[in-house]
Scaffold this active site. Structure first.
Site, PDB file in Angstrom:
ATOM      1  N   ASP A  36       0.690  -1.153   0.182  1.00 20.54           N
ATOM      2  CA  ASP A  36      -0.023  -0.097   0.088  1.00 20.54           C
ATOM      3  C   ASP A  36       0.761   1.167  -0.079  1.00 20.54           C
ATOM      4  OD1 ASP A  36      -2.610   1.505   0.501  1.00 20.54           O
ATOM      5  OD2 ASP A  36      -1.509   2.035   2.036  1.00 20.54           O
ATOM      6  N   GLU A 104      -1.887  -5.065  -3.886  1.00 19.64           N
ATOM      7  CA  GLU A 104      -0.758  -4.366  -3.244  1.00 19.64           C
ATOM      8  C   GLU A 104       0.257  -5.344  -2.557  1.00 19.64           C
ATOM      9  OE1 GLU A 104      -3.558  -0.626  -1.566  1.00 19.64           O
ATOM     10  OE2 GLU A 104      -3.376  -2.450  -0.332  1.00 19.64           O
TER      11      GLU A 104
END
Length: 205
Positions: A36, A104
């Site tokens: 992320d 991610e």
């Protein structure tokens, strides 16, 4: 996996990135946390270099590319459904949330396996970043949610009531009134309140 356009030196990183918590205690959650941050940085870097907009505009553009909806589309484009390891306790189709988390996690796995430049190449290859000039997202509620989640730690809510020949909505962050909007429908009023909130909070018209 050929669809990723990246060959792992350590295949265990890829397997970890594809493993959901319902399957094993050894799963993608830590990788997703790292991925992320890497995604935010690399998309932000690209937009900083390619787009001459103000900070608010850059934030909106980045929120588009790192959103759950967009990451879910990347997951589907890469045809990863058959590769994700889910436990028997997980029922139904793979959710958008899981799809986003997997993308991610894969970015983090590539970073750990091959370095930042390899992660950058993966994002440049599969994310249509050069299309940023054509983005025209008028779903202000969705845009506002993404912006606030990326910049604040607070609860959000709309207080919407019928008024005259339409609806009036007030948008709150925690207990603070931020903006208001009027529309012919409840949804329209909330969209207008969200649009005003974006303008006030992020200085974007």
């Amino acid at each position: 996996m050929k669809n990723l356009n990246y060959k792992f030196k350590d295949d265990s990183l890829l397997m970890l990135a594809l493993t959901h918590s319902s399957k094993s205690e050894q799963n993608y959650e830590r990788l997703e946390f790292l991925g992320d941050s890497i995604l935010d940085f690399l998309v932000g870097e690209y937009l900083f270099l390619k787009c001459d907009g103000e900070e608010g505009k850059l934030s909106v553009l980045r929120s588009h590319y790192v959103s759950e909806n967009y990451l879910s589309k990347i997951f589907d484009k890469l045809n990863l459904s058959k590769n994700v390891q889910l436990g028997k306790s997980y029922q139904g189709e793979i959710s958008k949330s899981i799809k986003g988390d997997v993308i991610e996690a894969i970015i983090a796995a590539i970073y750990l396996d091959g370095g930042l430049e390899k992660a950058r190449k993966f994002i440049y290859k599969h994310f249509e970043l050069d299309d940023f000039q054509t983005i025209n997202d008028d779903n202000y509620k969705s845009k506002l949610q993404e912006l606030i989640q990326g910049n604040f730690k607070c609860k959000m809510r709309y207080d919407t009531v019928a008024k005259n020949d339409g609806f009036f909505s007030i948008f709150y962050m925690d207990e603070d009134k931020v903006s208001s909007g009027f529309g012919k429908s409840k949804q329209d009023a909330e969209q207008m309140a969200a649009k005003e909130a974006i303008s006030r909070l992020f200085l974007i018209n």
